[in-house]
Design an enzyme around this catalytic site. Structure first.
Site, mmCIF file in Angstrom:
data_model
loop_
_atom_site.group_PDB
_atom_site.id
_atom_site.type_symbol
_atom_site.label_atom_id
_atom_site.label_comp_id
_atom_site.label_asym_id
_atom_site.label_seq_id
_atom_site.Cartn_x
_atom_site.Cartn_y
_atom_site.Cartn_z
ATOM 1 N N GLU A 134 -10.268 7.452 5.422
ATOM 2 C CA GLU A 134 -10.301 6.547 6.583
ATOM 3 C C GLU A 134 -10.737 7.237 7.883
ATOM 4 O O GLU A 134 -11.613 6.734 8.575
ATOM 5 C CB GLU A 134 -8.948 5.844 6.744
ATOM 6 C CG GLU A 134 -8.810 4.701 5.755
ATOM 7 C CD GLU A 134 -7.385 4.254 5.517
ATOM 8 O OE1 GLU A 134 -6.492 4.648 6.292
ATOM 9 O OE2 GLU A 134 -7.159 3.511 4.549
ATOM 10 N N LYS A 160 0.842 -1.207 0.000
ATOM 11 C CA LYS A 160 0.000 0.000 0.000
ATOM 12 C C LYS A 160 0.877 1.257 0.000
ATOM 13 O O LYS A 160 0.504 2.296 -0.512
ATOM 14 C CB LYS A 160 -0.902 0.000 1.226
ATOM 15 C CG LYS A 160 -1.910 1.143 1.256
ATOM 16 C CD LYS A 160 -2.787 1.073 2.478
ATOM 17 C CE LYS A 160 -3.775 2.222 2.549
ATOM 18 N NZ LYS A 160 -4.607 2.150 3.753
#
Lengths: 568, 369
Positions: free
Chosen positions: A145, A68
């Site tokens: 997030e 990621k």
């Protein structure tokens, strides 16, 4: 069917909104967390999750983790002879999560909301979207997030409040300041660091272990044998987890006939992590300033992300905010929970009828311009068009003009960042338009920046005199795949065989046994190989019940060996 | 359409009313479904909040809690508005030190940095939910630290060599428990900033280290929305840039040591405009000479006036009362109290003349003998 996906650096989760509430979906092993690890097995099949994680130690050349962190870059990761881009590896994780969700829900999953760090930039967001497409999922929305966590957290509250979401994940750090008011979850400001997370704290311990080993073995810390190196990384991770509950982590590492003592205390850890801790303070101050609030105005500090379990992080939060942080939802699951709630919102679910969420973009976006200094023009200045922490979606226009006589075209170079000179900012892409040849300053163009709800940027340029419009979704960027590339990669990925989902639990166990075999010596090794041979024999008999029982038994034994290898 | 008609309410300064109206309309024009409509609504909402002067309203979230004044630095009760926690933007309207005690303090000490910090900080005790951490702030340490802080400022006024010592004192102060919280640190940094900019001469080394330590430049001004400090921030970096520039380039070109006069000229020119100080510069030939160099040099260098560390007011006054800024003299290292030194040509000429006169004298003498 639409699901929410928290695609994390270390672990990923999938969740769903149904029956007026959210649920986190377990994977084939019955776990909620699927490690974000991808590997190729010995037959060249793609292996994901826990089964792949076990092979990080035994087959490092065939296994990848932490990809990621590379999203949005053009780098490639080698697995054996094959090369993969980070979005391709992510797509394997997404595919696995999709299969888990389909098995759990008994329904097709075509769509997903995927969460990204708030501080993810344009190319990182696009890469995430592409990963979804490669996994055969339509990405309905990219959700920040901390915003996702705020959504899950805010709805827990009866009265209005202001809180700070402190999201320290495996590889990224985000801070958001959120106000909850009459079913409205309003993000005031976000800030963060894309290169700061739990993995960096593990690294600090690893470096200490490497030094210790180098001392014992009389070698250079940088030139440890690769296998030992990998093991130390694994031990460092173990030590970090132990330090979440204990003051001291006393581990041992065998190497040939030597036993190296690896001990680390909480104080030592805090000492080494000092620099990382300092990096955490900056985004917090920035977010507070941008939302025009003081720490004292906040009602609560919400900790999100596995890395916030570290006592030193809790200590830091207590020190900075002069109060204890609150943790009411599982720090690992809260982001996935928020993503599920967002799917409910998008489908206008009755239970969420009145809830509205508004978000901001944490970056300043603009173009390169020339500024007049005296009688000449100086290149390389940055002109912001959308200022950081403005609400999204938003659309703004700025007008610029030609700077030299009979200039045939204008190049619009798009940047993201907070510095007055473009060289210090991140280049996102460029767009060139033809303009009629006139004296300088006579030709003007309108540059319109539209920042959508996913945090993706669209740029439209209009030549005022001709009315000609051109627009791009920035593509001239090495970090982002073009449409054709996506199509061809999708075809290539189709050809790859995926390890069958129903065999993952068995495979994960076998891989774990192999890892423990490699870590241990002597009698323990013999014992493990005996266990493996037995398990193989049971598998070949293909009796579902027998396999399940054997699996449970073997799992327990392996756990025992892992906890206390010397006892065997 | 103005913001009030978009929000569908009459003009108000009640933040709550604005929020409710916004919230109500958001149900129809949410960010999900109507991007353009949402942008219009959101802009109206932000404008309404800004013009309503919401900063004078008690913040919504905390109106239920009562903010108890903490003992702190023994501030008179009139200074502590009960039930009204001090907000960043609120205090912009009341300067940090306004009360009797504040004046008294200012008079008695001349400097009130730490006091200023202490004052702004009185409400921090409210947010301190961990009493023992906040306790240190009220105890004896604070008094001792106040002295330490004053010593630090004195060191800054002394000379360049003392700046390193001052920085050490600062670092010592920063380890204190009561300075660890974000709000406390913010106020401390702000009042330190004011104290630095108020020095007669700018402590360059110290300032550079402080700016780096606190990361003041990393993401733009941390004091952007705080009128108490935002101006000082501008002045600080203005003077720092200029100071850096003068040290790196100008001083070594014109003198091989830093004398008193340089310091005086620099500090007068890099400060805010003060006619008396400029008069002093103009009256003394030594000072005038150095000031002329600094003015001319900075003007040439910072073509873009906005960036020049010397304010336009200085240039204007100088041109009006002393004269146009002339060509920079060639570098030389010894200053005498003579007046005009436009070029080395002058020197060459005077040397030639002197030799000529001397030789004439010599020949006259020898002829006489």
């Amino acid at each position: 069917m639409i699901v929410g996906i928290d695609l994390g650096t270390t672990n990923s989760l999938v969740s769903v909104f149904r029956d007026d509430s959210f649920e986190v979906i377990p994977n084939s092993l019955g776990d909620f967390l699927t490690p974000s690890v991808v590997g190729l097995d010995d037959e060249g099949q793609v292996l994901t999750g826990a089964a792949a994680k076990e092979r990080l130690l035994t087959h490092p050349e065939l296994t990848a983790a932490n990809f990621k962190r590379l999203m949005g870059s053009s780098s490639e990761i080698k697995l054996g002879k094959k090369k993969f881009r980070p979005e391709e590896l992510s797509s394997f994780i997404l595919r696995a999560l999709r299969l888990d969700a389909e098995a759990f829900l008994g329904d097709q999953v075509e769509e997903a909301i995927i969460t990204v760090p708030a501080y993810f930039n344009d190319s990182q967001r696009k890469a995430t979207k592409i990963a979804g497409e490669l996994a055969g999922i339509r990405v309905a929305r990219l959700l920040n997030e901390p915003t996702s966590a705020a959504l899950a957290y805010g709805l827990h509250h009866e009265k209005e409040c202001r809180y700070l979401v402190f999201d320290l994940g495996g590889g990224t750090f985000d801070v958001s300041i959120v106000e909850y008011f009459d079913q409205l979850v309003e993000v005031h400001a976000s800030a963060g660091n894309n290169f700061l997370g739990g993995e960096d704290f593990t690294e600090v311990i690893y470096q200490h272990f490497a030094r210790l080993c180098a001392q014992v073995l009389g070698r250079d810390a940088e030139a440890l044998p690769p296998v030992l190196d990998k093991m130390l990384k694994f031990r460092a991770e173990q030590a970090k987890l132990l330090l979440s509950t204990q003051d001291q982590a006393a581990l041992q590492q065998k190497w040939h006939d030597q036993v190296i003592d690896l001990t680390v205390t909480q104080d030592q850890f805090e000492n080494w992590a000092g620099e990382l801790v300092m990096k955490i303070e900056t985004p917090i101050r920035q977010a507070l300033r941008d939302s025009k609030m003081r720490a004292g105005d906040l009602d609560e500090i919400v900790l999100v992300g596995g890395a916030t379990r570290m006592p030193l992080i809790r200590k830091l939060v207590t020190r900075l905010f002069r109060r204890f942080p609150s943790v009411q939802i599982d720090a690992d699951k809260v982001v996935a929970a928020g993503a599920a709630i967002q799917t409910g919102l998008m489908q206008k679910h009755a239970a969420l009828e009145d809830v509205v969420m508004t978000d901001v973009s944490p970056y300043t976006l603009g173009v390169e311009i020339s500024r007049q200094v005296g009688d000449r023009y100086a290149d390389g200045h940055f002109m912001p068009i959308i200022e950081r922490n403005s609400f999204i979606p938003v659309s703004r226009v700025e007008t610029v003009c030609t700077v030299s006589d009979y200039q045939p075209k204008i190049e619009v170079r798009i940047y993201q960042g907070e510095n007055p000179m473009v060289k210090d900012n991140i280049f996102l892409g460029s767009l060139t338009v033809d303009v009629p040849r006139k004296k300088r300053g006579e030709e003007e163009i309108d540059i319109r920046f539209t920042y959508d709800i996913n945090g993706l940027l669209e740029v439209e340029v209009e030549v005022k005199s001709t009315g000609k419009k051109s627009s791009i979704l920035i593509e001239e960027n090495p970090g982002v795949l073009s449409k054709e590339e996506i199509a061809s990669r999708f075809k290539q990925l189709e050809k790859l065989k995926i390890h069958p989902r129903d065999q993952i639990p068995n495979q994960a166990l076998i891989n774990k046994a192999n890892r423990l075999y490699q870590e241990n010596l002597g009698a323990t090794r013999d014992y493990i190989s005996e266990l493996l041979a037995n398990f193989d024999a049971i598998l070949s008999r293909q009796d579902e019940r027998e396999i399940r029982e054997a699996r449970e038994q073997l799992g327990e034994i392996l756990n025992q060996i892992e906890e206390d290898p010397l006892a065997q | 359409m103005d913001c009030w008609s978009i929000l569908g309410i009459a003009e108000t300064s009640d933040r709550r009313l604005i929020k409710r109206a916004y919230r109500r309309l958001l149900r129809q024009t949410g960010p999900e479904d109507d991007a353009a409509g949402y942008q219009r609504l959101r802009e109206a909402y932000e404008v309404a909040l800004a013009v309503s002067g919401y900063s004078t309203e008690p913040p919504v979230a905390e109106s239920e809690e009562s903010a108890e004044p903490a003992p702190g630095f023994d501030v008179p009760a009139s200074e502590v508005r009960e039930g009204e926690p001090q907000k960043l933007d609120e205090s912009t309207e009341s300067p940090p030190v306004t009360g009797e005690r504040g004046k008294q303090f200012e008079q008695s000490t001349g400097r009130f940095g730490f006091y200023r910090f202490g004052f702004c900080n009185i409400n921090l005790a409210n947010s301190a939910q961990i009493p023992n951490l906040a306790a240190g702030y009220h105890g004896d340490t604070t008094v001792a630290d106040y002295r330490l802080y004053k010593t630090m400022l004195k060191l800054l006024d002394r000379d360049q060599a003392a700046e390193a010592e001052a920085f050490e004192l600062l670092q010592k102060l920063l380890t204190r428990d009561y300075l660890q919280g974000i709000d406390a640190r913010y106020e401390f940094e702000g009042s330190l900033l004011l104290d630095i900019t108020e020095r007669a001469s700018f402590p360059l080394d110290f300032s550079q280290r402080v700016a780096e330590l606190f990361g003041w430049q990393q993401y733009g001004s941390p004091f952007k929305y705080d009128e108490r400090y935002s101006q000082a921030y501008e002045i600080f970096f203005h003077r720092m840039r200029c100071g850096q520039y003068v040290v790196q380039d100008l001083r070594p070109r014109f003198s091989d040591w830093v004398d008193e006069q340089w310091m005086t000229a620099e500090s007068a020119l890099f400060s805010t405009f003060d006619e008396n100080r400029l008069k002093t510069l103009a009256a003394d030939p030594e000072l005038r000479y150095r000031a002329g160099i600094i003015l001319k040099y900075t003007r040439d260098y910072f073509e873009d006036n906005a960036n020049s560390p010397v304010s336009q007011a200085h240039y204007d006054w100088w041109q009006q009362h002393v004269g146009e800024l002339k060509q920079l003299p060639e570098p030389y290292l010894y200053a005498s109290s003579d007046t005009d030194r436009e070029s080395t040509g002058y020197w060459l000429f005077s040397v030639v003349v002197a030799i000529y006169i001397l030789s004439k004298l010599a020949s006259a003498l020898s002829a006489g003998g």
